[in-house]
Write a protein that holds these residues in place. Structure first.
Motif, PDB file in Angstrom:
ATOM      1  N   VAL A 151     -22.339  48.215 -70.559  1.00  0.00           N
ATOM      2  CA  VAL A 151     -20.698  48.306 -70.639  1.00  0.00           C
ATOM      3  C   VAL A 151     -20.346  49.374 -71.067  1.00  0.00           C
ATOM      4  N   SER A 152     -20.992  50.154 -72.028  1.00  0.00           N
ATOM      5  CA  SER A 152     -20.371  51.521 -72.394  1.00  0.00           C
ATOM      6  C   SER A 152     -20.607  52.581 -71.284  1.00  0.00           C
ATOM      7  N   SER A 153     -21.574  52.361 -70.388  1.00  0.00           N
ATOM      8  CA  SER A 153     -21.813  53.318 -69.315  1.00  0.00           C
ATOM      9  C   SER A 153     -20.705  53.166 -68.236  1.00  0.00           C
ATOM     10  N   LEU A 154     -19.838  52.072 -68.286  1.00  0.00           N
ATOM     11  CA  LEU A 154     -18.905  51.754 -67.449  1.00  0.00           C
ATOM     12  C   LEU A 154     -17.469  51.938 -67.683  1.00  0.00           C
ATOM     13  N   VAL A 155     -17.126  52.106 -69.037  1.00  0.00           N
ATOM     14  CA  VAL A 155     -15.805  52.047 -69.806  1.00  0.00           C
ATOM     15  C   VAL A 155     -15.579  53.521 -70.547  1.00  0.00           C
ATOM     16  N   ASP A 156     -14.403  53.663 -70.665  1.00  0.00           N
ATOM     17  CA  ASP A 156     -14.062  55.127 -71.479  1.00  0.00           C
ATOM     18  C   ASP A 156     -13.454  54.699 -72.774  1.00  0.00           C
ATOM     19  N   VAL A 157     -13.850  53.815 -73.571  1.00  0.00           N
ATOM     20  CA  VAL A 157     -13.159  53.169 -74.708  1.00  0.00           C
ATOM     21  C   VAL A 157     -14.381  52.880 -75.760  1.00  0.00           C
ATOM     22  N   PRO A 158     -14.281  52.931 -76.882  1.00  0.00           N
ATOM     23  CA  PRO A 158     -15.297  52.696 -77.860  1.00  0.00           C
ATOM     24  C   PRO A 158     -15.761  51.121 -77.619  1.00  0.00           C
ATOM     25  N   VAL A 159     -17.155  51.114 -77.779  1.00  0.00           N
ATOM     26  CA  VAL A 159     -17.979  49.874 -77.552  1.00  0.00           C
ATOM     27  C   VAL A 159     -18.625  49.437 -78.830  1.00  0.00           C
ATOM     28  N   ILE A 160     -18.574  48.326 -79.359  1.00  0.00           N
ATOM     29  CA  ILE A 160     -19.179  47.643 -80.464  1.00  0.00           C
ATOM     30  C   ILE A 160     -20.349  46.803 -80.076  1.00  0.00           C
ATOM     31  N   GLY A 161     -21.509  47.047 -80.413  1.00  0.00           N
ATOM     32  CA  GLY A 161     -22.801  46.190 -80.017  1.00  0.00           C
ATOM     33  C   GLY A 161     -22.839  45.302 -81.151  1.00  0.00           C
ATOM     34  N   LEU A 162     -22.986  43.963 -80.705  1.00  0.00           N
ATOM     35  CA  LEU A 162     -23.088  42.886 -81.829  1.00  0.00           C
ATOM     36  C   LEU A 162     -24.220  42.201 -81.510  1.00  0.00           C
ATOM     37  N   PRO A 163     -25.470  42.286 -82.049  1.00  0.00           N
ATOM     38  CA  PRO A 163     -26.715  41.881 -81.798  1.00  0.00           C
ATOM     39  C   PRO A 163     -26.590  40.233 -82.390  1.00  0.00           C
ATOM     40  N   VAL A 164     -27.235  39.100 -81.508  1.00  0.00           N
ATOM     41  CA  VAL A 164     -27.162  38.022 -81.776  1.00  0.00           C
ATOM     42  C   VAL A 164     -28.431  37.326 -81.932  1.00  0.00           C
ATOM     43  N   SER A 165     -28.615  36.543 -82.994  1.00  0.00           N
ATOM     44  CA  SER A 165     -29.990  35.902 -83.272  1.00  0.00           C
ATOM     45  C   SER A 165     -30.490  34.814 -82.270  1.00  0.00           C
ATOM     46  N   THR A 166     -30.202  35.423 -80.838  1.00  0.00           N
ATOM     47  CA  THR A 166     -30.500  34.150 -79.716  1.00  0.00           C
ATOM     48  C   THR A 166     -32.192  34.794 -79.407  1.00  0.00           C
TER      49      THR A 166
ATOM     50  N   GLY B  57     -20.181  38.850 -86.631  1.00  0.00           N
ATOM     51  CA  GLY B  57     -19.167  38.718 -85.654  1.00  0.00           C
ATOM     52  C   GLY B  57     -17.769  39.306 -86.438  1.00  0.00           C
ATOM     53  N   PHE B  58     -17.740  38.991 -87.730  1.00  0.00           N
ATOM     54  CA  PHE B  58     -16.298  39.294 -88.683  1.00  0.00           C
ATOM     55  C   PHE B  58     -16.211  40.883 -88.559  1.00  0.00           C
ATOM     56  N   VAL B  59     -17.502  41.556 -88.943  1.00  0.00           N
ATOM     57  CA  VAL B  59     -17.444  43.130 -88.816  1.00  0.00           C
ATOM     58  C   VAL B  59     -17.202  43.470 -87.550  1.00  0.00           C
ATOM     59  N   ALA B  60     -17.801  43.031 -86.523  1.00  0.00           N
ATOM     60  CA  ALA B  60     -17.438  43.460 -85.091  1.00  0.00           C
ATOM     61  C   ALA B  60     -16.137  43.419 -84.743  1.00  0.00           C
ATOM     62  N   GLY B  61     -15.484  42.338 -85.067  1.00  0.00           N
ATOM     63  CA  GLY B  61     -14.091  41.994 -84.600  1.00  0.00           C
ATOM     64  C   GLY B  61     -12.989  42.977 -85.453  1.00  0.00           C
ATOM     65  N   ALA B  62     -13.494  42.943 -86.712  1.00  0.00           N
ATOM     66  CA  ALA B  62     -12.529  43.631 -87.622  1.00  0.00           C
ATOM     67  C   ALA B  62     -12.702  45.014 -87.321  1.00  0.00           C
ATOM     68  N   PHE B  63     -13.774  45.666 -86.747  1.00  0.00           N
ATOM     69  CA  PHE B  63     -13.854  47.149 -86.440  1.00  0.00           C
ATOM     70  C   PHE B  63     -13.163  47.429 -85.152  1.00  0.00           C
ATOM     71  N   ALA B  64     -13.418  46.704 -84.370  1.00  0.00           N
ATOM     72  CA  ALA B  64     -12.592  46.707 -83.149  1.00  0.00           C
ATOM     73  C   ALA B  64     -11.214  46.701 -83.155  1.00  0.00           C
ATOM     74  N   ALA B  65     -10.752  45.621 -84.047  1.00  0.00           N
ATOM     75  CA  ALA B  65      -9.341  45.744 -84.317  1.00  0.00           C
ATOM     76  C   ALA B  65      -8.918  46.793 -84.869  1.00  0.00           C
ATOM     77  N   ARG B  66      -9.461  47.436 -86.170  1.00  0.00           N
ATOM     78  CA  ARG B  66      -8.912  48.606 -86.526  1.00  0.00           C
ATOM     79  C   ARG B  66      -8.856  49.958 -85.690  1.00  0.00           C
ATOM     80  N   ILE B  67      -9.956  49.877 -84.548  1.00  0.00           N
ATOM     81  CA  ILE B  67      -9.898  50.904 -83.621  1.00  0.00           C
ATOM     82  C   ILE B  67      -8.381  50.916 -82.971  1.00  0.00           C
TER      83      ILE B  67
END
Length: 259
Positions: free
Chosen positions: A192-207, A237-247
């Motif tokens: 995704v980061s290679s396709l867009v020009d905005v900050p990307v936050i990676g959220l690893p999931v325990s699957t 998820g909370f941290v990723a959502g909050a960080f994205a929202a702050r940006i």
């Protein structure tokens, strides 16, 4: 220092507004019997609201803390809820005063006060359906912090064409930041980061299973990304959502000041 003393100093010209604002931002909590000290000024001080983590708390504790938060701010965000704790919240606040994501166990209770709208825009992407649980937590946090959100789910790299077909909708949303939730090998944030020009936050999931299970492979893959991304902890998820929202909120603030 008491709030009245600070205001009196401003009134008597013993301090200026900037110093008073700094002092006020550093204070403010509500003592809840002997179980919690609710940080009601956190959003004012940091831009991120106080959230109630349901894990490790009794249902009665959660209800009591949520009531105090609603009394102070009008709304309370609770994460990692199970069915019994959701039932307790509904019993105390009523169905009309609760917004719930059953999949993620995240809820907002309120007294009718609407969530703020900042003009920030966040896109939430999940690699697989199994990753939606954590992605939904990030989405609810970003929305509660005032952002308009768009969800794009099940577009992992095993079927890369699915993401490409969604790119037009992502671009039309004009996001200020993007959260990408992925388990297994955790490749999608890099793509995704290679396709867009905005900050990307990676959220690893325990699957995933086998070697590198429980999100460990996803986390390491994101940390080794050859694209420029930020990475949060596994299932955070909370941290990723909050960080994205702050940006997004900072970008929206700058955008609005230029209009």
């Amino acid at each position: 220092m008491e709030l009245k003393k600070i205001l009196r100093q401003v009134k008597d010209n013993e301090t200026d507004l900037e110093v008073a604002e700094s002092q006020i931002r550093s204070m403010g909590y509500v003592q809840i019997s002997d179980i919690a000290k609710l940080d009601t000024f956190r959003k004012c001080r940091t831009g991120v609201m106080e959230a109630i983590l349901a894990e490790g708390k009794e249902a009665d504790d959660i209800v009591e803390i949520a009531k105090a938060q609603v009394n102070a701010t009008g709304r309370a965000l609770i994460t990692r809820l199970d069915e019994d704790k959701v039932t307790a919240l509904k019993r105390s606040f009523g169905n009309d005063n609760i917004e719930l994501s059953k999949r993620s166990g995240t809820a907002v209770v309120h007294n009718g006060t609407p969530a703020p709208r900042t003009g920030g825009r966040v896109v939430i992407i999940s690699a697989g359906t199994a990753d939606i649980t954590v992605a939904e937590e990030a989405k609810m946090v970003a929305s509660e912090m005032g952002c308009e959100t768009l969800s794009i789910y099940d577009v992992g790299v095993a079927g890369f064409h699915r993401l490409i077909l969604e790119m037009e909708d992502i671009e039309d949303h004009k996001p200020d930041s993007i959260v990408v939730a992925a388990g297994r090998e955790g490749t999608l944030p890099t793509v995704v980061s290679s396709l867009v020009d905005v900050p990307v936050i990676g959220l690893p999931v325990s699957t995933g299973y086998g070697a590198g299970a429980k999100g460990e492979a996803a986390l390491l893959s994101m940390l080794q990304s050859c694209s420029v991304i930020s990475v949060v902890n596994i299932d955070a998820g909370f941290v990723a959502g909050a960080f994205a929202a702050r940006i997004a909120n900072k970008v929206a603030e700058a955008r609005n000041s230029n209009n």
